[in-house]
Design an enzyme around this catalytic site. Structure first.
Site, mmCIF file in Angstrom:
data_model
loop_
_atom_site.group_PDB
_atom_site.id
_atom_site.type_symbol
_atom_site.label_atom_id
_atom_site.label_comp_id
_atom_site.label_asym_id
_atom_site.label_seq_id
_atom_site.Cartn_x
_atom_site.Cartn_y
_atom_site.Cartn_z
ATOM 1 N N GLN B 54 0.825 -1.202 0.000
ATOM 2 C CA GLN B 54 0.000 0.000 0.000
ATOM 3 C C GLN B 54 0.864 1.259 0.000
ATOM 4 O O GLN B 54 1.991 1.250 0.456
ATOM 5 C CB GLN B 54 -0.875 0.014 1.264
ATOM 6 C CG GLN B 54 -1.558 -1.321 1.537
ATOM 7 C CD GLN B 54 -2.243 -1.382 2.889
ATOM 8 O OE1 GLN B 54 -3.331 -0.865 3.057
ATOM 9 N NE2 GLN B 54 -1.601 -2.020 3.857
ATOM 10 N N GLU B 109 -3.162 -0.672 12.616
ATOM 11 C CA GLU B 109 -2.982 0.651 13.208
ATOM 12 C C GLU B 109 -2.759 0.586 14.718
ATOM 13 O O GLU B 109 -2.130 1.458 15.307
ATOM 14 C CB GLU B 109 -4.246 1.473 12.890
ATOM 15 C CG GLU B 109 -4.250 2.842 13.489
ATOM 16 C CD GLU B 109 -5.608 3.527 13.287
ATOM 17 O OE1 GLU B 109 -6.245 3.297 12.228
ATOM 18 O OE2 GLU B 109 -6.035 4.257 14.183
ATOM 19 N N ASP B 129 -2.282 -8.889 10.882
ATOM 20 C CA ASP B 129 -2.298 -7.943 9.762
ATOM 21 C C ASP B 129 -1.264 -8.388 8.731
ATOM 22 O O ASP B 129 -0.206 -8.902 9.071
ATOM 23 C CB ASP B 129 -1.979 -6.537 10.266
ATOM 24 C CG ASP B 129 -2.419 -5.473 9.269
ATOM 25 O OD1 ASP B 129 -3.377 -4.746 9.574
ATOM 26 O OD2 ASP B 129 -1.809 -5.372 8.184
ATOM 27 N N ASP B 160 -1.761 -13.314 6.211
ATOM 28 C CA ASP B 160 -3.097 -13.202 5.676
ATOM 29 C C ASP B 160 -4.054 -13.685 6.768
ATOM 30 O O ASP B 160 -3.946 -14.808 7.259
ATOM 31 C CB ASP B 160 -3.182 -14.094 4.429
ATOM 32 C CG ASP B 160 -4.561 -14.101 3.792
ATOM 33 O OD1 ASP B 160 -5.569 -13.971 4.516
ATOM 34 O OD2 ASP B 160 -4.619 -14.252 2.567
ATOM 35 N N ALA B 161 -5.012 -12.845 7.160
ATOM 36 C CA ALA B 161 -5.875 -13.175 8.296
ATOM 37 C C ALA B 161 -6.671 -14.457 8.068
ATOM 38 O O ALA B 161 -6.920 -15.226 8.996
ATOM 39 C CB ALA B 161 -6.828 -12.008 8.566
ATOM 40 N N ASP B 178 -11.506 -6.008 11.186
ATOM 41 C CA ASP B 178 -11.103 -4.595 11.038
ATOM 42 C C ASP B 178 -10.382 -4.478 9.686
ATOM 43 O O ASP B 178 -9.187 -4.193 9.615
ATOM 44 C CB ASP B 178 -10.180 -4.233 12.213
ATOM 45 C CG ASP B 178 -9.909 -2.733 12.271
ATOM 46 O OD1 ASP B 178 -10.566 -1.977 11.534
ATOM 47 O OD2 ASP B 178 -9.030 -2.325 13.058
#
Lengths: 335, 335, 335, 335
Positions: B54, B109, B129, B160-161, B178
């Site tokens: 990202q 976060e 995460d 990977d969740a 989330d």
């Protein structure tokens, strides 16, 4: 919140995503005039602060590199300030037979001094800016001028340029006005009046001396704001007056300067090129003899306006300009 | 160039000047949808970078404080992230009789973990995460979560969740989603499907367990994007499903969450208030019993839409969302 | 110039072109507060003009349909004005046992009258707006209210609402404040003071009468601007005071209203739903019994602020608000 | 909602209000390049539509008057289109000893024809544009060109300019390229190639004939996009090639044109002025002899770039330009 946490979470991996992630999200926005905005994508905001006199920002912009912004107006952008500063400095010095001593009103950024000190004939540059914090700021942040700030030929004075020029007994070969535009009620208005030119500037010029000043926007519409009046005011005081202009991309406009002297200002492109070769260290990026011919040959509309201009800046008669009080504030009067 | 160097050069001294110097010149601009922009004046750009997955920015904005922006979409703003994170975490944990172990999908976060760790009953939070660099970034920059990141009850996994949840043999009292919105082709779509809920989430819930997920925009128009579908998909899998919402100023919209369980989710405002007092360290800023009553009583239009929703997220049927591939991307469907 | 005149000149035919031609180039931009902008892509500018009192624009926006803008502030958008007007009108009328006569201060747009006239019990609506040109403008342009403007039960008065209310001898079942926010120095400040409520409004209410007023932004931060003070001021004058709020997408915020009466204001959701069915022609799009329960159950932070508010609007004590003098001007105080 | 309805509701009467009501709220925004925006306050959107080939808008802008926008790019603004069109047309016609027949590729707006028809020597103008709807639109909306569209010397053809020129057996004294920039994959690329100039344009020039084309942005940075390549490509085909440029305020840049011929193109400013007086009806607003001297004396940096340019446009070698596929799309390459 809402974090990506799954294996195909490559934001750059899928088609359309690119388009949106490429959108620039941080912008510098300037109101060039009330109805006109000019916006640069930002890499970062390097510094924000306020001096005794002005708000000051140093931005890292995508289209124009580092940009110095004073009171919300772009002063100078890394990528094209050379156009402004070569145009301000070299024509006057080249037309002078042997420029040794220079007085700069304003110029705190340091770029004007930098260009002056490239001239081998120059042995003294007095630069007088009122805002010590801006000068210190530029010393620290503008690496391109750091050599100039250290040059022993530079005498840096923090003072009102008018007061300083009046009190000095020295005369100069060239005096340079690197000041904010003459806006009624603005800080620098008095440094563009007939009285100031007559009683303060002219007496401080040596024989053969040349005065040159930045003269605001000089576009086909915008030249009526201050350019034509500065020209006309100088015409009342000096025998020879030469207006010229150049496009500065980061200003989104043509910019103007005016040279004035009681001695003829005429050199051919070849003579200018020769003097550049002889006198200036390094090579100019923007200005050469032909460029000056083009710059000093104004377009029909602007020439006509300058010829027809009757306004003279005096202590009691000024013209309003949008965003007044600021550096390069200007308004395109398209009426 | 054009510096002020004269004694009345006080940019803040004369009338109109103020107005223009007060104009904010640096802005963050987000396209909330194709035809709608939301712009914050900037103090500074604290960080810009790109992880493997990202683009990431940390901005200091004037209206909302520090703001975390991922792929050009605001994720979280200092001044109101507490609304999102209190709403995501506390309703589920409070409705659970004794929540000890929690699995968080996403949450890099750190704010979700922070709210979870305020619960005295909790002795284990697994936060999974996929983007280690975002997690490290938030650890470094978001002081408000630094205590949470150091809490020994937190187990931080980079994976990977879905893969992580599938491979683990443990069950959890509460599982929290989330994650980015379920956008067809987006990174997290698969974590919102009926199959995923049935075969991966539900089997990992302990008896009495509750699943809760962020569920995208939930405004009077925008709830049709994903909120109603997430609700309807969960309704296919769980016996009790509770949608609720809250206004988040920095998102310029109402946001939604959905709780789901095979055990009844019903507490009176007073019972909720009592459990908050007993179980949560410190005081909530946003959520209390009455706030949850209001949040979970949706307006007529939204209630009707949710009742009428027939779409179920499956591996083969997704809905498009503007700016897809991004965190909280959303589109107000005003049709 | 530069026209396309060659056979593959199909601007929509080749890949990337689409992206840029899809970019919206015309925008309406509102400064919601000094540091916050909200921008809508435009289809067209339907009308621009100035009345004796205000600047007025009717815009056709892409995200919110036709939008009425007064003095640079969005007043009302086609797509979601029903939320504002249903919320302003119906709670008061429904809580009243038999509302027959209504006085509206302001309301020139006509939407408040439209909602009032849906009530079968109502036989007289006096709407008093000071700006005849705005009223005429809305009559001409807002087709959705044209029936209301023609309804024989509507008495339209052009006058200062305070003067009109004072001089009238009639009393009303419901008095409605559909006015600009109470901004010190703003046009409507005096219509929000304790004195006005005590000496002008309350004496004009029939027995069982209810006063309701729009009360400015009511978000988790923005409610401190005027919402909490209007609430507290009304609490000094009336025995029962009910604040409530709703999210209005085009305002990018939660909006607030306050009902006040010397008679209890309490109905269950079912009673409200029953009265709606009995008394209101057509079906509400936004408001029903449950929606009102949610709307009148404020979040913890807002409830606390309202309880703690000590400020009372009096002729001599006002609070500043950004952009003052304008319709729904408001500032999110995030401090 | 929230209408003003009280007697001091004069939005223009109280101090600060002015400031905010003066803010312009409707804007046209153009991405001049990816990182650079140019925004004009709007009075109104006069027309929006789509032809078979292009999206088209006619805007009434505050700074530049009526503006024609095609595919999101400003084509022409009322206030300064004369600079573009005088520069495109008059230098070529004046340098020709006796220009009678003219072929215009593109030019659907009509302004090029208008300037051509001012020449008394001209007895035939063939204007060939591919987009009939744009031509019709300009006929209807651009009053300034209505006389030109009615002139019996104008033959208007709707066709691909290349196809039309190839099939015609006539030769012309002057051929004018008023086309979109040569962007790889763009609609007009093929009309800028060496092959096209050699095999289609040159054979259709009468003895003494001159070809002139608009040549994209010509600023100190932006000239590298297409200007230098067009120049260099023409240099491969014609014996004499004269590049020149002018600042166009509404484009926020310098614009370029290139004349080419196998016959010398040299006239003194006085000769140009004389021919203008003799041949052109009415007076030019922008161009005269001196203006052309200035325009055709390029600055040092641009001259050097043009000399050093090696790229030639061929069917198989094109250069990318931002926003490609559009009229005056251009990108300032500041690298």
């Amino acid at each position: 919140m809402g974090d990506i946490s799954c294996s195909n979470g490559n934001g750059n991996g899928n088609g359309n995503t690119n388009v949106y992630s490429q959108r620039k999200s941080c912008w510098y926005e300037e109101e060039i005039e009330e109805n006109l905005r000019w916006c640069f994508a930002l890499n970062s905001i390097l510094h924000t602060g306020a001096t005794q006199f002005q708000d000051i920002q140093l931005l890292d912009t995508k289209p124009f590199g580092k940009a110095l912004v004073i009171d919300g107006k772009l002063q100078s952008a890394e990528i094209d300030e050379f156009i402004y500063h070569e145009s301000l400095v070299h024509p006057a010095l080249l037309h002078h037979p042997n420029p040794k001593t220079i007085f700069v009103m304003g110029g705190g950024e340091g770029s004007t001094a930098r260009e002056l000190l490239r001239h081998k004939t120059v042995n003294k540059v007095v630069m007088c800016d009122i805002d010590e914090e801006v000068v210190d700021f530029c010393k620290s942040y503008l690496a391109v001028n750091s050599e100039a700030f250290c040059d022993p030929r530079l005498e840096l004075i923090i003072n009102d340029a008018r007061v300083e020029l009046q009190k000095r007994e020295d005369k100069y070969d060239v005096i340079i006005g690197d000041l904010a535009d003459p806006i009624e009620g603005g800080p620098c208005y008095q440094l563009y009046t007939k009285t100031f030119y007559e009683l303060t500037v002219k007496p401080k010029l040596m024989q053969g001396g040349i005065f040159v000043t930045q003269a605001g926007p000089a576009g086909v519409f915008s030249h009526t704001e201050v350019f034509s009046c500065i020209f006309n005011t100088l015409k009342q005081v000096f025998k020879y007056v030469v207006p010229y202009s150049a496009h500065i991309p980061s200003y989104a406009d043509i910019w103007g300067w005016v040279m004035a002297s009681d001695y003829p200002i005429t050199l051919s492109p070849d003579e200018l090129d020769l003097r550049m070769k002889q006198r200036i260290k390094g090579e100019n990026r923007y200005l050469d003899g032909k460029t000056f011919v083009s710059a000093s040959t104004l377009s029909k509309a602007v020439r006509k306006s300058l010829d027809d201009e009757t306004h003279v800046y005096t202590e009691g008669a000024a013209r309003f300009i949008y965003g007044h009080g600021h550096g390069s504030a200007h308004k395109n009067n398209h009426a």
